[in-house]
Design a protein around this motif. Structure first.
Motif, short mmCIF file in Angstrom:
data_model
loop_
_atom_site.label_atom_id
_atom_site.label_comp_id
_atom_site.label_asym_id
_atom_site.label_seq_id
_atom_site.Cartn_x
_atom_site.Cartn_y
_atom_site.Cartn_z
N SER A 141 -4.86 -6.68 4.24
CA SER A 141 -4.91 -5.92 3.00
C SER A 141 -5.48 -4.80 3.29
O SER A 141 -6.56 -4.39 3.34
N TYR B 82 -9.07 -0.08 3.39
CA TYR B 82 -9.29 1.58 3.19
C TYR B 82 -10.46 1.66 2.39
O TYR B 82 -11.18 2.66 2.47
N THR B 83 -10.36 0.85 1.12
CA THR B 83 -11.27 1.19 0.25
C THR B 83 -12.62 0.69 0.81
O THR B 83 -13.78 1.52 0.54
N GLU C 126 -1.55 -6.28 -4.89
CA GLU C 126 -2.07 -4.97 -4.50
C GLU C 126 -3.42 -4.80 -4.67
O GLU C 126 -3.79 -3.93 -4.08
N GLU C 127 -4.26 -5.47 -5.36
CA GLU C 127 -5.56 -5.30 -5.44
C GLU C 127 -6.29 -6.36 -4.28
O GLU C 127 -7.61 -6.36 -4.50
N HIS D 230 -12.55 4.84 3.45
CA HIS D 230 -12.93 5.83 2.84
C HIS D 230 -14.69 6.13 2.83
O HIS D 230 -14.90 7.18 2.74
N THR E 44 -4.93 -1.64 1.62
CA THR E 44 -5.72 -1.04 0.58
C THR E 44 -7.22 -1.51 0.49
O THR E 44 -8.32 -0.72 0.21
N GLU E 45 -7.52 -2.79 0.53
CA GLU E 45 -8.80 -3.18 0.37
C GLU E 45 -9.53 -2.69 1.74
O GLU E 45 -10.97 -2.43 1.70
N TYR F 274 0.75 -1.17 -0.15
CA TYR F 274 0.15 -0.03 0.08
C TYR F 274 0.92 1.26 0.00
O TYR F 274 0.42 2.35 -0.38
N ASP G 39 0.78 3.71 -3.08
CA ASP G 39 -0.53 4.03 -3.58
C ASP G 39 -1.24 4.72 -2.49
O ASP G 39 -2.08 5.78 -2.95
N ASN G 40 -0.94 4.84 -1.20
CA ASN G 40 -1.89 5.34 -0.34
C ASN G 40 -1.18 6.12 0.91
O ASN G 40 -0.77 5.45 1.84
#
Length: 258
Positions: A101, A106-107, A244-245, A111, A103-104, A21, A24-25
């Motif tokens: 994970s 956070y998304t 990453e995803e 967010h 980013t997941e 992450y 990207d974040n």
């Protein structure tokens, strides 16, 4: 949360989910929280000079009792008082045998709950958010999140730190302490919002259990926070199943021979 001697695990965490992450974040900052490192002090100093990501709560003993009771709430006091986190709207606690994970998470969870129009110290009850794995299978008296990983909005984190100043309980397990402090202060569940992570996403790892909605199960495509990877080899094996995803379904299939 990490013991001073766990240098290898911290290195693995930096090289795995943190790396996924970081570029990207920039809104996510990870630190490792240690109690007084005692004989490990020189090693810890050298590590922090290299990475700059350690917080040492030097007033706490490096013992299992402290780690399992007050270390997390003492960090919330540091989060409130240190001045290092003036713009952060959430704080998470994660054990070092848990993968995230980021980013997941956070998304899906952070967010949608960010409101930049509100002051960070807003005391509106709607801003008291708790996100975590519900532990109501163990305690029915009051809700609280599992200690493997939970997230608090800044207003709720500050509130809990103040409640512990007023009610310095030191004999309760650290995750249950969150619920107990709120309960004993008269904060009923309608005074905060508890967003619950389902077992599919937050779970204890067991490769022999295929039911993705069980409390304990193997990796699956919905995973965000697998827990209880006690050895470095097991942690790295789980890390290989993320990208990453989020979950790398191909790697999961290869691991389990689908």
């Amino acid at each position: 949360m990490t013991p001073a001697k766990s240098l290898s695990r911290r290195s693995i965490i930096r090289a795995t989910w943190q790396r996924l992450y970081a570029s990207d974040n920039p809104n996510i900052k990870c630190i490792f929280v240690l109690s007084n490192p005692g004989p490990w002090i020189d090693v810890v100093k050298a590590e922090n000079e290299t990475y700059g990501d350690l917080v040492v709560l030097s007033h706490l003993e490096e013992t299992a009792h402290v780690a399992n009771t007050v270390k997390s709430i003492e960090f919330l006091k540091y989060f409130r008082d240190s001045g290092r986190f003036p713009s952060y709207r959430f704080v998470s606690k994660l054990d070092d045998d848990s993968f995230l994970s980021a980013t997941e998470f956070y998304t899906q969870y952070l967010h949608p709950n960010l409101n930049p129009d509100l002051d960070i110290d807003d005391t509106d009850l709607e801003q008291r958010l708790m996100i975590g794995r519900p532990m109501d299978r163990f305690v029915k008296e009051y809700p609280y999140p599992g200690g493997q990983f939970y997230t608090l909005s800044t207003p709720l984190a500050h509130h809990l730190a103040t409640l512990h100043d007023q009610n310095p309980i030191n004999d309760e397990h650290e995750d249950r302490l969150v619920g107990r402090l709120l309960h004993e202060a008269g904060d009923t569940p309608d005074t905060f919002t508890f967003i619950k992570l389902p077992n599919e996403q937050a779970f204890d790892l067991d490769d022999n259990v295929q039911d993705m909605w069980a409390w304990v199960h193997r990796m699956g495509e919905g995973a965000i926070n697998p827990h209880k990877m006690k050895t470095d080899e097991e942690y790295l094996r789980v890390a290989r199943m993320f990208g990453e995803e989020g979950v790398n379904v191909t790697a999961v299939a290869e691991t389990y021979g689908w």
